[in-house]
Design a protein around this motif. Sequence first.
Motif, mmCIF file in Angstrom:
data_model
loop_
_atom_site.group_PDB
_atom_site.id
_atom_site.type_symbol
_atom_site.label_atom_id
_atom_site.label_comp_id
_atom_site.label_asym_id
_atom_site.label_seq_id
_atom_site.Cartn_x
_atom_site.Cartn_y
_atom_site.Cartn_z
ATOM 1 N N ARG A 189 5.910 9.143 8.234
ATOM 2 C CA ARG A 189 6.083 10.066 7.119
ATOM 3 C C ARG A 189 5.087 9.774 6.007
ATOM 4 O O ARG A 189 4.498 10.681 5.422
ATOM 5 C CB ARG A 189 7.514 9.984 6.571
ATOM 6 N N LEU A 190 4.895 8.481 5.703
ATOM 7 C CA LEU A 190 3.934 8.090 4.668
ATOM 8 C C LEU A 190 2.522 8.494 5.073
ATOM 9 O O LEU A 190 1.759 9.044 4.260
ATOM 10 C CB LEU A 190 4.009 6.580 4.442
ATOM 11 N N ASP A 211 1.595 10.901 7.108
ATOM 12 C CA ASP A 211 1.460 12.362 7.065
ATOM 13 C C ASP A 211 1.419 12.873 5.626
ATOM 14 O O ASP A 211 0.640 13.775 5.293
ATOM 15 C CB ASP A 211 2.622 13.010 7.821
ATOM 16 N N PHE A 212 2.235 12.292 4.770
ATOM 17 C CA PHE A 212 2.269 12.706 3.359
ATOM 18 C C PHE A 212 0.894 12.499 2.724
ATOM 19 O O PHE A 212 0.384 13.374 2.003
ATOM 20 C CB PHE A 212 3.332 11.897 2.610
ATOM 21 N N GLN A 251 -1.799 14.946 4.215
ATOM 22 C CA GLN A 251 -1.711 16.299 3.675
ATOM 23 C C GLN A 251 -2.441 16.409 2.337
ATOM 24 O O GLN A 251 -2.822 17.516 1.927
ATOM 25 C CB GLN A 251 -0.250 16.703 3.508
ATOM 26 N N ARG A 252 -2.657 15.294 1.679
ATOM 27 C CA ARG A 252 -3.367 15.259 0.400
ATOM 28 C C ARG A 252 -4.790 14.721 0.556
ATOM 29 O O ARG A 252 -5.431 14.348 -0.415
ATOM 30 C CB ARG A 252 -2.568 14.406 -0.598
ATOM 31 N N TYR A 264 4.648 10.505 -3.647
ATOM 32 C CA TYR A 264 5.447 10.053 -2.507
ATOM 33 C C TYR A 264 6.727 9.375 -2.977
ATOM 34 O O TYR A 264 7.806 9.585 -2.409
ATOM 35 C CB TYR A 264 4.627 9.090 -1.650
ATOM 36 N N VAL A 295 9.231 12.034 -4.129
ATOM 37 C CA VAL A 295 9.833 12.738 -3.003
ATOM 38 C C VAL A 295 10.806 11.835 -2.268
ATOM 39 O O VAL A 295 11.907 12.260 -1.884
ATOM 40 C CB VAL A 295 8.733 13.229 -2.046
ATOM 41 N N SER A 296 10.426 10.566 -2.071
ATOM 42 C CA SER A 296 11.302 9.630 -1.354
ATOM 43 C C SER A 296 12.590 9.381 -2.136
ATOM 44 O O SER A 296 13.679 9.260 -1.542
ATOM 45 C CB SER A 296 10.572 8.322 -1.110
ATOM 46 N N SER A 331 11.992 14.773 2.962
ATOM 47 C CA SER A 331 10.920 14.337 3.852
ATOM 48 C C SER A 331 9.699 15.204 3.670
ATOM 49 O O SER A 331 9.772 16.269 3.087
ATOM 50 C CB SER A 331 11.380 14.375 5.326
#
Length: 334
Positions: free
Chosen positions: A283-284, A286-287, A290-291, A325, A328-329, A334
Amino acid sequence: MLEHGGRLRQAALHYGIAESAWLDLSSGLAPWPFAIPPIPERAWARLPETDDGLEQAACLYYGAQNVLPVPGSQCAIQLLPRLRRSGKVGVLSPCYAEHAEAWRRSGHIVREVMDQEVDFYLDTLDVLVVVNPNNPTGLNLSPERLLEWHARLAQRGGWLVVDEAFMDNTPDLSLAAETWRTGLIVLRSFGKFFGLAGVRLGFVLAELRLLKLLAEQVGPWAVSGPTRIVGQACLLDTANQALQRERTALASGRLQRLLGLHDLLAQGGCALFQWLITPHAERLYDFMAQRGILLRLFTSNSSVRFGLPGDEADWLRLEQALQAYTQVSTKGVS
């Protein structure tokens, strides 16, 4: 082929972000490449010579008696297993995956062991492979411990292979000066510390007899003339080496603190990267991707490796992404 960091083009296509817009922290390279010296035309026009001073510069830099230049230490990783009959090989793991893969492909029986298991298995092994400092965990083993392992292996004609790709910041911990010993082989990477991975240069440090056997496997003219000029210039540039050691060490400490501020506590690292295990590694990754920030993801143990940002704009960009991040976390989204 195994997955590696630095696959920026693939990430750009997958996430729909132009290559030029990425902050690539995936490959564990110093973000400040050494300056390229002028390359004379003859270096492009003639086959490379082996008496141009590169080997002498490398012996001086590493403190070794004998060196063999190779087109990247990856070349040596793949060729060394060919120099032994099939046997039992221990690889201190987790580490750079190409080591175990190369020995398996050459027909050896490979056992991946943790550092606390080495003493138990060592007397059953013909070869032990260690990455020191380790990639990706950053584990650093003392020269005394490694030489003890080497002595036990050498009594039976065994080898200790030490990959010191990330050792340039801590040369006092290197075994380079000990490679006159039979059965002790040290691999050094040029591109990581000097920030010039594209030149494809590495060195094997070992007794002369073994280097001659390996040279036969590598073949003639393996390292190009322009690469030899760049390598020699950088290996002799002591002023910039000192600067590189200072700024990579400072940046690595800064990165560790930055991650900690966002509850991402690094479990390991060295002067060129920080590494952390987290159940949310994918997840980290991908996050951040995406940036437009590329990390190195290890799915086998759910971990990520952060390389060093190169300038203040990169640091700010990473910090803002980490803040996002964290927010959001905290919300559990997610």
